[in-house]
Design a protein around this motif. Sequence first.
Motif, PDB file in Angstrom:
ATOM      1  N   LEU A 222       0.850  -1.196   0.000  1.00  0.00           N
ATOM      2  CA  LEU A 222       0.000   0.000   0.000  1.00  0.00           C
ATOM      3  C   LEU A 222       0.882   1.242   0.000  1.00  0.00           C
ATOM      4  O   LEU A 222       1.673   1.438   0.924  1.00  0.00           O
ATOM      5  CB  LEU A 222      -0.891  -0.028   1.257  1.00  0.00           C
ATOM      6  CG  LEU A 222      -1.794   1.169   1.541  1.00  0.00           C
ATOM      7  CD1 LEU A 222      -2.821   1.349   0.435  1.00  0.00           C
ATOM      8  CD2 LEU A 222      -2.483   0.976   2.895  1.00  0.00           C
ATOM      9  N   ASP A 226      -1.542   6.896  -0.418  1.00  0.00           N
ATOM     10  CA  ASP A 226      -2.883   6.311  -0.520  1.00  0.00           C
ATOM     11  C   ASP A 226      -3.413   5.963   0.869  1.00  0.00           C
ATOM     12  O   ASP A 226      -4.592   6.189   1.173  1.00  0.00           O
ATOM     13  CB  ASP A 226      -2.839   5.048  -1.382  1.00  0.00           C
ATOM     14  CG  ASP A 226      -3.039   5.324  -2.862  1.00  0.00           C
ATOM     15  OD1 ASP A 226      -3.445   6.444  -3.217  1.00  0.00           O
ATOM     16  OD2 ASP A 226      -2.787   4.417  -3.673  1.00  0.00           O
ATOM     17  N   GLY A 248      -3.770  -2.368  -0.462  1.00  0.00           N
ATOM     18  CA  GLY A 248      -3.323  -1.734  -1.699  1.00  0.00           C
ATOM     19  C   GLY A 248      -3.749  -2.474  -2.947  1.00  0.00           C
ATOM     20  O   GLY A 248      -3.520  -1.998  -4.058  1.00  0.00           O
ATOM     21  N   PRO A 307      -7.359   2.368  -3.584  1.00  0.00           N
ATOM     22  CA  PRO A 307      -5.999   2.850  -3.820  1.00  0.00           C
ATOM     23  C   PRO A 307      -5.861   3.394  -5.237  1.00  0.00           C
ATOM     24  O   PRO A 307      -6.503   2.904  -6.168  1.00  0.00           O
ATOM     25  CB  PRO A 307      -5.132   1.588  -3.628  1.00  0.00           C
ATOM     26  CG  PRO A 307      -6.059   0.443  -3.847  1.00  0.00           C
ATOM     27  CD  PRO A 307      -7.402   0.903  -3.372  1.00  0.00           C
TER      28      PRO A 307
END
Length: 346
Positions: A222, A226, A248, A307
């Motif tokens: 991730l 984000d 993510g 994301p």
Amino acid sequence: MKLLVTGGAGFIGSAVIRQAVRAGLDVVNLDALTYAACEANVAEVADAPNYAFVHADITDRPALDRAFAEHAPDAVMHLAAESHVDRSIDGPGAFVATNVTGTYNLLEAARAHWVQAGRPDTFRFHHISTDEVFGSLGSEGQFTETTPYDPRSPYSATKAASDHLVRAWHETYGLPVLLTNCSNNYGPFHFPEKLVPVVILNAMHGRPIPVYGQGLNVRDWLYVEDHADALLTVLRRGKVGRSYAIGGENEARNIDLVRTICGILDDLRPEAAPHDRLIEFVTDRPGHDARYAIDPSRIRDELGWRPSVTLEEGLERTVRWYLDREDWWRPLLDRSGVGERLGKTA
């Protein structure tokens, strides 16, 4: 809204603060400035009129009470934590002190402030945690908000304990809480003892790139910006008492992640031989979880968050940042334990 962010000089906390200050929120950064913290992480916003810094440790209850009295926050975003699994293997006591006792102190300080303010419905205590509390997955399946807890390391066990404390303070005392459990973060300002910066910096300097076991452990990656956006989204719109799993949607084996980073460096800083020549398989970490993966359906369906950065895009941005920011990472290499193999104790 005025936010009190704990651990705001750390990797994820600083990303939250940079976004929140840019969005016009009033932000108080409470940080103990331990080894993994870096004031340069928030230098971009340090002079902003809506930013304040408090040097305090969450294990110090009187200091927390003073911070709440002085700044009267509308919300707490709790990111302060000892977070490196290898260090937790070597020295679990610090993880218990910060992640468990520190969270207890913060909950009590926040509850006292909330009660004194008349128990406003708008107050929020947002606890930021990890997917590691759920343990290890096989080749199939994903973690969700209802996955049973099964922590395998001192780090994940102390984060699991802190999650349980937060839920108990909501159920017992009515404190308006939110919880989030995220997958592995990466990106700019990542302290250089974690996998992605270790790979980048070792490859840049022609040093061996250590990969635990055979590099077959799988993680969901991730991008930190984000994640910060997701956390602020949950703070604004999340349902009180609810938890949200943040992923993510970028699963990768460690060895594939390492080779991708090496390939990016081959393009951006080519050498006579490929950077992946430096990969060196080393003894695995004790209790190394096989796979983490998150099903982010709840945050996507309820709050509309997804994301925005693919793993390939995020890794290239991250590599470019480290190539450009030697002024940031060079001084950190001298800090205790950085560059050493930790967590070998079985």
